[in-house]
Motif scaffolding. Structure first.
Motif, short mmCIF file in Angstrom:
data_model
loop_
_atom_site.label_atom_id
_atom_site.label_comp_id
_atom_site.label_asym_id
_atom_site.label_seq_id
_atom_site.Cartn_x
_atom_site.Cartn_y
_atom_site.Cartn_z
N ASP A 59 -22.95 -5.99 -12.62
CA ASP A 59 -22.33 -4.92 -11.83
C ASP A 59 -22.00 -5.39 -10.42
O ASP A 59 -20.99 -4.97 -9.83
N PHE A 60 -22.84 -6.27 -9.86
CA PHE A 60 -22.55 -6.83 -8.54
C PHE A 60 -21.29 -7.69 -8.58
O PHE A 60 -20.42 -7.57 -7.70
N ILE A 61 -21.16 -8.54 -9.59
CA ILE A 61 -19.97 -9.39 -9.71
C ILE A 61 -18.73 -8.53 -9.94
O ILE A 61 -17.64 -8.82 -9.41
N LYS A 62 -18.85 -7.46 -10.72
CA LYS A 62 -17.71 -6.56 -10.92
C LYS A 62 -17.27 -5.95 -9.59
O LYS A 62 -16.07 -5.81 -9.32
N TRP A 63 -18.26 -5.59 -8.75
CA TRP A 63 -17.90 -5.06 -7.42
C TRP A 63 -17.14 -6.12 -6.63
O TRP A 63 -16.09 -5.84 -6.04
N PHE A 64 -17.63 -7.37 -6.62
CA PHE A 64 -16.97 -8.42 -5.85
C PHE A 64 -15.55 -8.64 -6.35
O PHE A 64 -14.61 -8.74 -5.55
N GLU A 65 -15.39 -8.70 -7.65
CA GLU A 65 -14.07 -8.99 -8.21
C GLU A 65 -13.12 -7.80 -8.09
O GLU A 65 -11.90 -7.97 -8.25
#
Length: 269
Positions: A151-157
């Motif tokens: 979920d953190f990587i989805k936020w970044f992307e």
């Protein structure tokens, strides 16, 4: 896989188990059909989950193994600056690791805009490297539960509420200290090459597992003046080295200067 899907799957499995102990044929048949429906519902939910997370299949294990353990996350950008078959590297200015590395650094996040989301994901600053005014709000963070990493990587992307332009570190490392002339580098052209991830690894330096994510950008000098200025960086022998791919892979220049391990990420795959 969401909670509804998990519950559906568990109920279905429980129904199948119940069928083992039921002797009445009509009752057994009815329970079997109901259980099959619940299992299929859970399976459909799992398929949807896998499709939605197809870009992050390599991280799905974080939802299962050590899911509630912390992980240090670094999200950075690195410049590939190539001149005549050699790559421009700069001396690391932090004292925790001595050596040469690509120009670049950690992306920054917007604290107030992300407060609610980061609280939900369990994001907190990581202080294994002391913070100061320049490193405040760097995306060198600690996730309290690694199951939230996807979920953190989805936020970044999603590119929401964070720094997007890699110009800042280029300016701070090369232009601001005078290694490149500001009037020549008022604007720079660069292209996105790729992203590089390594999975969750045991840190050789810090007492916590690490996940490192890097975006690679290639500098494209537009004028003869810019090309000449980049070539002339070689004269700054203390701060700058021009390293070959083989030197980068072996971790040292031929004259014995250390090249930091993450530098290989700027090399063509």
């Amino acid at each position: 896989m969401n909670l509804k899907g998990k519950i559906s799957f568990i109920i279905g499995i429980a129904g199948f188990i119940a069928c083992i102990f039921i002797t009445a044929t009509d009752v057994k048949s009815t329970i079997f059909k109901i259980a099959l429906g619940f299992v299929l519902g859970g399976a459909i939910d799992l398929i949807v989950f896998l499709i939605e997370n197809k870009k992050h299949w390599n991280l799905l294990k974080t939802r299962i193994f050590k899911a509630n353990q912390p992980v240090r996350v670094t999200v950075a950008y690195l410049f590939r600056i190539e001149m005549n078959g050699r790559y421009v590297l700069i001396k690391r200015h932090k004292n925790d690791r001595v050596g040469y590395q690509p120009i670049g650094g950690a992306f920054k996040y917007f604290k107030e805009e992300n407060r609610e989301l980061f609280d939900k994901l369990g994001v907190e600053p990581c202080d294994h490297v002391p913070r100061d005014e320049k490193t405040d709000h760097d995306l060198r963070i600690r996730l309290k539960r690694r199951k939230n990493l996807i979920d953190f990587i989805k936020w970044f992307e999603s590119r929401k509420n964070r720094e997007m332009d890699p110009w800042r570190e280029f300016y701070e490392e090369l232009v601001e200290p005078g290694l490149l002339q500001e009037d020549i580098f008022k604007h720079v052209k660069y292209v996105f090459i790729c992203k590089h991830t390594e999975g969750i690894l045991k840190s050789p330096v810090y007492p916590i597992d690490e996940f490192r994510y890097a975006e690679i950008y290639e500098l494209r000098p537009e004028t003869d003046a810019q090309k000449k200025a980049i070539a002339n960086l070689i004269s700054h022998t203390e701060q700058i080295v021009f390293a070959t791919p083989d030197e980068i892979r072996k971790g040292a220049t031929n004259d014995g200067r250390t090249i930091l391990p993450h530098t290989f990420k700027i090399l063509p795959k």
